[in-house]
Design a protein around this motif. Structure first.
Motif, PDB file in Angstrom:
ATOM      1  N   CYS A 178       0.817  -1.217   0.000  1.00 58.86           N
ATOM      2  CA  CYS A 178       0.000   0.000   0.000  1.00 58.86           C
ATOM      3  C   CYS A 178       0.857   1.276   0.000  1.00 58.86           C
ATOM      4  N   TYR A 179       0.185   2.435  -0.020  1.00 62.29           N
ATOM      5  CA  TYR A 179       0.860   3.713  -0.260  1.00 62.29           C
ATOM      6  C   TYR A 179       1.951   4.097   0.742  1.00 62.29           C
ATOM      7  N   PRO A 180       1.970   3.600   2.005  1.00 63.41           N
ATOM      8  CA  PRO A 180       3.118   3.941   2.850  1.00 63.41           C
ATOM      9  C   PRO A 180       4.452   3.484   2.259  1.00 63.41           C
ATOM     10  N   ASN A 181       4.408   2.516   1.357  1.00 58.15           N
ATOM     11  CA  ASN A 181       5.638   1.970   0.783  1.00 58.15           C
ATOM     12  C   ASN A 181       6.307   2.892  -0.228  1.00 58.15           C
ATOM     13  N   THR A 182       5.639   3.985  -0.609  1.00 59.63           N
ATOM     14  CA  THR A 182       6.297   4.963  -1.481  1.00 59.63           C
ATOM     15  C   THR A 182       7.154   5.945  -0.675  1.00 59.63           C
ATOM     16  N   LEU A 183       7.154   5.806   0.649  1.00 58.61           N
ATOM     17  CA  LEU A 183       7.979   6.673   1.507  1.00 58.61           C
ATOM     18  C   LEU A 183       9.397   6.095   1.612  1.00 58.61           C
ATOM     19  N   LEU A 184      10.009   5.874   0.471  1.00 60.25           N
ATOM     20  CA  LEU A 184      11.338   5.260   0.428  1.00 60.25           C
ATOM     21  C   LEU A 184      12.438   6.265   0.772  1.00 60.25           C
ATOM     22  N   LYS A 185      13.451   5.768   1.429  1.00 57.12           N
ATOM     23  CA  LYS A 185      14.621   6.578   1.756  1.00 57.12           C
ATOM     24  C   LYS A 185      15.746   6.242   0.783  1.00 57.12           C
ATOM     25  N   GLY A 186      16.629   7.204   0.560  1.00 51.66           N
ATOM     26  CA  GLY A 186      17.747   6.982  -0.352  1.00 51.66           C
ATOM     27  C   GLY A 186      17.576   7.761  -1.634  1.00 51.66           C
ATOM     28  N   ASN A 243      -0.342  11.887  -1.481  1.00 48.91           N
ATOM     29  CA  ASN A 243      -0.474  13.328  -1.704  1.00 48.91           C
ATOM     30  C   ASN A 243       0.843  14.055  -1.492  1.00 48.91           C
ATOM     31  N   GLU A 244       1.643  13.557  -0.550  1.00 44.95           N
ATOM     32  CA  GLU A 244       2.950  14.143  -0.254  1.00 44.95           C
ATOM     33  C   GLU A 244       3.979  13.022  -0.185  1.00 44.95           C
ATOM     34  N   LEU A 245       5.154  13.275  -0.782  1.00 39.90           N
ATOM     35  CA  LEU A 245       6.211  12.278  -0.795  1.00 39.90           C
ATOM     36  C   LEU A 245       7.567  12.962  -0.752  1.00 39.90           C
ATOM     37  N   GLU A 247      10.934  14.400  -1.839  1.00 38.47           N
ATOM     38  CA  GLU A 247      11.374  14.921  -3.141  1.00 38.47           C
ATOM     39  C   GLU A 247      10.233  14.920  -4.162  1.00 38.47           C
ATOM     40  N   ASP A 248       9.012  15.201  -3.673  1.00 38.15           N
ATOM     41  CA  ASP A 248       7.828  15.278  -4.531  1.00 38.15           C
ATOM     42  C   ASP A 248       7.617  14.021  -5.358  1.00 38.15           C
ATOM     43  N   GLY A 249       8.007  12.890  -4.803  1.00 42.24           N
ATOM     44  CA  GLY A 249       7.755  11.614  -5.460  1.00 42.24           C
ATOM     45  C   GLY A 249       8.853  11.124  -6.367  1.00 42.24           C
ATOM     46  N   ARG A 250       9.946  11.864  -6.483  1.00 40.18           N
ATOM     47  CA  ARG A 250      11.009  11.484  -7.414  1.00 40.18           C
ATOM     48  C   ARG A 250      11.636  10.142  -7.040  1.00 40.18           C
ATOM     49  N   ILE A 251      11.787   9.891  -5.721  1.00 44.20           N
ATOM     50  CA  ILE A 251      12.402   8.633  -5.272  1.00 44.20           C
ATOM     51  C   ILE A 251      11.469   7.462  -5.575  1.00 44.20           C
ATOM     52  N   ALA A 252      10.194   7.635  -5.215  1.00 45.55           N
ATOM     53  CA  ALA A 252       9.222   6.566  -5.473  1.00 45.55           C
ATOM     54  C   ALA A 252       9.063   6.326  -6.965  1.00 45.55           C
ATOM     55  N   ARG A 253       9.077   7.395  -7.746  1.00 40.59           N
ATOM     56  CA  ARG A 253       8.990   7.269  -9.207  1.00 40.59           C
ATOM     57  C   ARG A 253      10.154   6.440  -9.743  1.00 40.59           C
ATOM     58  N   GLY A 254      11.357   6.734  -9.256  1.00 42.41           N
ATOM     59  CA  GLY A 254      12.531   6.000  -9.716  1.00 42.41           C
ATOM     60  C   GLY A 254      12.449   4.522  -9.396  1.00 42.41           C
ATOM     61  N   PHE A 255      11.942   4.202  -8.203  1.00 41.07           N
ATOM     62  CA  PHE A 255      11.828   2.798  -7.813  1.00 41.07           C
ATOM     63  C   PHE A 255      10.790   2.078  -8.674  1.00 41.07           C
ATOM     64  N   SER A 256       9.660   2.716  -8.930  1.00 41.83           N
ATOM     65  CA  SER A 256       8.634   2.104  -9.772  1.00 41.83           C
ATOM     66  C   SER A 256       9.156   1.881 -11.189  1.00 41.83           C
ATOM     67  N   ASN A 257       9.884   2.860 -11.713  1.00 41.98           N
ATOM     68  CA  ASN A 257      10.471   2.693 -13.044  1.00 41.98           C
ATOM     69  C   ASN A 257      11.440   1.513 -13.078  1.00 41.98           C
ATOM     70  N   TRP A 258      12.197   1.360 -12.005  1.00 50.15           N
ATOM     71  CA  TRP A 258      13.141   0.227 -11.931  1.00 50.15           C
ATOM     72  C   TRP A 258      12.385  -1.096 -11.978  1.00 50.15           C
ATOM     73  N   LEU A 259      11.292  -1.190 -11.244  1.00 49.99           N
ATOM     74  CA  LEU A 259      10.511  -2.429 -11.252  1.00 49.99           C
ATOM     75  C   LEU A 259       9.982  -2.736 -12.644  1.00 49.99           C
ATOM     76  N   VAL A 260       9.485  -1.717 -13.334  1.00 49.81           N
ATOM     77  CA  VAL A 260       8.889  -1.934 -14.650  1.00 49.81           C
ATOM     78  C   VAL A 260       9.941  -2.276 -15.692  1.00 49.81           C
ATOM     79  N   HIS A 261      11.052  -1.538 -15.697  1.00 48.10           N
ATOM     80  CA  HIS A 261      11.997  -1.619 -16.813  1.00 48.10           C
ATOM     81  C   HIS A 261      13.273  -2.422 -16.534  1.00 48.10           C
TER      82      HIS A 261
END
Length: 357
Positions: A178-186, A243-245, A247-261
């Motif tokens: 669920c959405y708490p998992n987009t609160l990634l560090k790093g 709604n809030e993440l 670096e405005d979601g940049r970290i979570a976006r990068g992780f999702s892209n890694w999973l897909v590609h």
């Protein structure tokens, strides 16, 4: 004139890519046989492991995923909060033991209460840990249609699908944290941790261990299980945005892209029994909580488009654009309905490749 318009679009994309950072990201994968997006000919049993957003997604009056899956010949079971293998309480003695563990505060250890633990850091418990054989054997044979978060049973779907065989195992196993998992560090491009996880010790999305490196390591380790079960089809859904993440979601976006590609490629995983659906990306574009951009050429999508598998990002947004209300990270029905329409054709496509249809 059409050529000029087409060239203009290409020029615009190039200009955005050059001057607008990473706004535009697009990949297309030509489908070798578009007929593969057709639904299976015979009913297929699917089990979805999830928490609240998954429940809303399935619900008839919200995301409508059960309806659409039934329409495409998928019979849906799901497990969520409070679930645990029935074998733990299938006798009087075991039920007494369970009550004692409750009193001792040890009811969420091992396979007990595993349905409460669906964070990325909990996934090894399900698939690789010391109780994983018990857990997954129960997952394969689970036949309960739960109704938390609204009515989402096959039996009450507008397109009713009966259980094809109560004794048959679930073929498709779908897992969404669920959405708490987009609160990634790093950092988004951090490599996977070099050391394997301690399979007895899991970590929550709110812990300091919930880093990009550790999350990547978890998914890399999971492939050893998926590779040993080519008779099952595994669907990984990326955690939805908030709604809030950081670096405005940049970290979570990068992780999702890694999973897909990159996830499967980096591990040279050659089997076709794993697919990833980028729910994160899908929920980051639209026209507000009540109007999605399903079927539009522009926006952020993961779908079949013009007979191709398309994963595209055309906006800067990396946060949830479908809040149900201010401060609520559960996506609205409009966002979840977009996800339903984009997910099911992709599922058909990848499932049919796996099943050699």
């Amino acid at each position: 004139m059409k050529k000029l318009i087409f060239l203009g679009k290409i020029l615009l994309i190039l200009l955005i890519c050059i001057f607008g950072g990473s706004t535009v990201m697009a990949t297309t994968q030509a489908t070798d046989n578009i007929a593969k997006i057709n639904s299976p000919k015979n009913p297929v049993k699917l089990l979805f492991i999830h928490h609240s957003v998954g429940g809303h997604w399935l619900a008839h009056e919200k995301g409508g995923l059960v309806n659409e899956l039934n329409k495409n010949n998928y019979y849906v079971n799901d497990v969520t909060y409070d679930w645990e293998p029935a074998a733990l309480t299938n006798s009087f003695v075991k039920k007494i033991k369970r009550k004692i563990l409750d009193k001792l505060g040890k009811a969420n250890q091992g396979a007990y209460g595993i349905g409460d633990r669906t964070d990325i850091g909990h996934m090894p418990e399900w698939f690789l840990g010391p109780y994983s054989n018990l857990i997954m054997a129960s997952i394969y044979t689970e036949n309960r249609e739960t109704d938390n978060y609204g009515d989402r049973k096959n039996s009450t779907s507008s397109i009713h699908l009966s259980n094809p065989d109560p004794s048959a195992e679930n073929q498709i196993i779908m897992f969404k944290s669920c959405y708490p998992n987009t609160l990634l560090k790093g950092k988004p491009d951090d490599p996977a941790a070099s050391q394997p996880r301690n399979l007895v010790h899991s970590f929550t999305a709110g812990s300091d261990e919930h880093t990009v490196a550790n999350a990547k390591r978890v998914f890399n380790d999971l492939l050893s299980y998926f590779g040993k079960h080519p008779d099952k089809f595994f669907v990984i859904v990326t955690p939805p945005p908030r709604n809030e993440l950081p670096e405005d979601g940049r970290i979570a976006r990068g992780f999702s892209n890694w999973l897909v590609h990159d996830w499967l490629k980096e591990n040279n995983y050659l089997l076709n029994n794993v697919m990833v659906f980028d729910l994160f990306n899908v929920l980051t574009s639209g026209h507000g909580s009540k109007q999605n951009d399903e079927g539009e050429e522009q926006g952020n999508h993961h779908r079949i488009w013009n007979d191709n598998v398309q994963h595209i990002r055309q906006t800067e947004k990396s946060l949830l654009v479908y809040p149900t209300k201010e401060g609520d990270n559960h996506p609205s029905p409009a966002g979840l309905q977009k996800a339903t329409r984009e997910f099911v054709p992709l599922l058909n496509y990848y499932y049919n490749i796996w099943s050699n249809k």
